[in-house]
Design an enzyme around this catalytic site. Structure first.
Site, mmCIF file in Angstrom:
data_model
loop_
_atom_site.group_PDB
_atom_site.id
_atom_site.type_symbol
_atom_site.label_atom_id
_atom_site.label_comp_id
_atom_site.label_asym_id
_atom_site.label_seq_id
_atom_site.Cartn_x
_atom_site.Cartn_y
_atom_site.Cartn_z
ATOM 1 N N LYS A 1 -12.101 1.320 -15.009
ATOM 2 C CA LYS A 1 -12.639 0.020 -14.619
ATOM 3 C C LYS A 1 -13.084 -0.796 -15.837
ATOM 4 O O LYS A 1 -12.958 -2.025 -15.846
ATOM 5 C CB LYS A 1 -13.786 0.194 -13.614
ATOM 6 C CG LYS A 1 -13.316 0.770 -12.273
ATOM 7 C CD LYS A 1 -12.200 -0.089 -11.644
ATOM 8 C CE LYS A 1 -11.735 0.449 -10.314
ATOM 9 N NZ LYS A 1 -10.697 -0.389 -9.679
ATOM 10 N N THR B 1 -15.978 1.831 2.306
ATOM 11 C CA THR B 1 -14.523 1.875 2.433
ATOM 12 C C THR B 1 -14.084 3.336 2.413
ATOM 13 O O THR B 1 -14.894 4.226 2.123
ATOM 14 C CB THR B 1 -13.830 1.134 1.271
ATOM 15 O OG1 THR B 1 -14.021 1.899 0.057
ATOM 16 C CG2 THR B 1 -14.372 -0.273 1.080
ATOM 17 N N ASP C 1 0.855 -1.188 0.000
ATOM 18 C CA ASP C 1 0.000 0.000 0.000
ATOM 19 C C ASP C 1 0.890 1.237 0.000
ATOM 20 O O ASP C 1 2.010 1.208 0.509
ATOM 21 C CB ASP C 1 -0.903 0.022 1.235
ATOM 22 C CG ASP C 1 -2.145 0.874 1.038
ATOM 23 O OD1 ASP C 1 -3.245 0.301 0.976
ATOM 24 O OD2 ASP C 1 -2.018 2.114 0.936
ATOM 25 N N ASN D 1 -5.890 -4.884 -5.967
ATOM 26 C CA ASN D 1 -7.026 -4.175 -5.407
ATOM 27 C C ASN D 1 -6.843 -2.658 -5.355
ATOM 28 O O ASN D 1 -7.826 -1.922 -5.315
ATOM 29 C CB ASN D 1 -7.275 -4.707 -3.984
ATOM 30 C CG ASN D 1 -8.228 -3.851 -3.204
ATOM 31 O OD1 ASN D 1 -9.424 -3.825 -3.469
ATOM 32 N ND2 ASN D 1 -7.699 -3.122 -2.216
ATOM 33 N N TYR E 1 -13.042 7.370 -13.772
ATOM 34 C CA TYR E 1 -13.025 6.136 -12.982
ATOM 35 C C TYR E 1 -13.705 5.009 -13.759
ATOM 36 O O TYR E 1 -13.199 3.880 -13.827
ATOM 37 C CB TYR E 1 -13.747 6.378 -11.656
ATOM 38 C CG TYR E 1 -13.853 5.164 -10.767
ATOM 39 C CD1 TYR E 1 -12.808 4.790 -9.933
ATOM 40 C CD2 TYR E 1 -15.017 4.404 -10.742
ATOM 41 C CE1 TYR E 1 -12.902 3.683 -9.101
ATOM 42 C CE2 TYR E 1 -15.137 3.299 -9.921
ATOM 43 C CZ TYR E 1 -14.076 2.939 -9.102
ATOM 44 O OH TYR E 1 -14.193 1.833 -8.281
#
Length: 250
Positions: free
Chosen positions: A150, A181, A33, A81, A146
């Site tokens: 994707k 999240t 991360d 992820n 975005y």
């Protein structure tokens, strides 16, 4: 022999939930991360190893895979992820922000696959799961850039499924709806006020674990609140008049 899993964007949210779920099953985890403090915290909690890295840089994925090999000698599962929201305003276009979103959401997946496949193959095969989104399957006008990223990773997963399967590497994606999240933290109150249900990170993590073991190459699991994950099926495209559609265009 313990399963070894590498998870990007694993300091919080879906990535951390996946790491915890896999660790409970006995997996050794490599936590990656950009948030160094968070990555270290999760890795220590799970007795794993960690790397503070920006996945939009190619060397980050290479370093993460090298860490897995140094620490555990193999690699079995990879969860790509890491992702960020777009927030690119076409009326006041910010090229730097645009490049950042594409770098994390698209380049990070491309670099991750490229770096991981050789070690997965040397380890006897394995699986890669990408966190996509419902925005990778529909035209979500709330965040066009975005949505574009994707769609790109969904296309990559579908196109790589066959070639990677021949190397004993499965690749698939999960396509969750809005999830509770840090990515949607700023808009959470809007969802709550509207009575719109959010997925939990743990619900998506369960779908990721299922996707790791899917027998269908290129599987896209749609994850929505209150429903079991279901594979997404494209309708296919028309072929040329009077001819057969090439088998790859389905």
């Amino acid at each position: 022999m313990s399963t070894v899993a590498l998870i990007t964007g694993a300091a919080s949210g879906i990535g951390a939930a996946v790491a915890r779920r896999l660790a409970r099953g006995g997996a050794r985890c490599v936590i990656v991360d950009v948030d160094a403090e968070g990555a270290e915290r999760v890795a220590k909690e799970l007795d794993g190893v960690w790397l503070a890295a920006d996945v939009s840089a190619e060397e980050s994925s290479l370093e993460a895979v090298a860490l897995a090999e140094r620490a555990y000698g193999r690699l079995d599962l990879v969860h790509l992820n890491a992702g960020i929201s777009g927030g690119v305003d076409f009326a006041h276009f910010d090229v730097e922000r645009y490049r950042k979103v594409v770098g994390v959401n698209v380049d990070g997946v491309v670099f991750g696959v490229r770096a991981a496949v050789p070690l997965l193959t040397r380890s006897g095969g394995g699986a890669i799961v990408v966190t996509a989104s419902l925005a990778g399957l529909v035209g979500f006008d709330g965040d066009p850039v975005y949505t574009m990223t994707k769609h790109a990773v969904v296309g990559l997963v579908r196109a790589l499924a066959g070639p990677l399967a021949r190397q004993d590497v499965r690749i698939g994606a999960v396509c969750p709806g809005f999830t509770d999240t840090p990515l949607v933290a700023d808009a959470k109150e809007v969802f709550v006020d509207a009575g719109f249900p959010l997925l939990s990170a743990e619900e998506v993590a369960a779908a990721v674990e299922s996707a790791f073991y899917s027998e269908v190459p290129g599987s896209l699991l749609v994850v929505q609140p209150g429903r079991q994950p279901v594979p997404y099926r494209y309708a296919g495209v028309p072929g040329p008049a009077g001819g057969q559609r090439p088998p790859s265009l389905q």
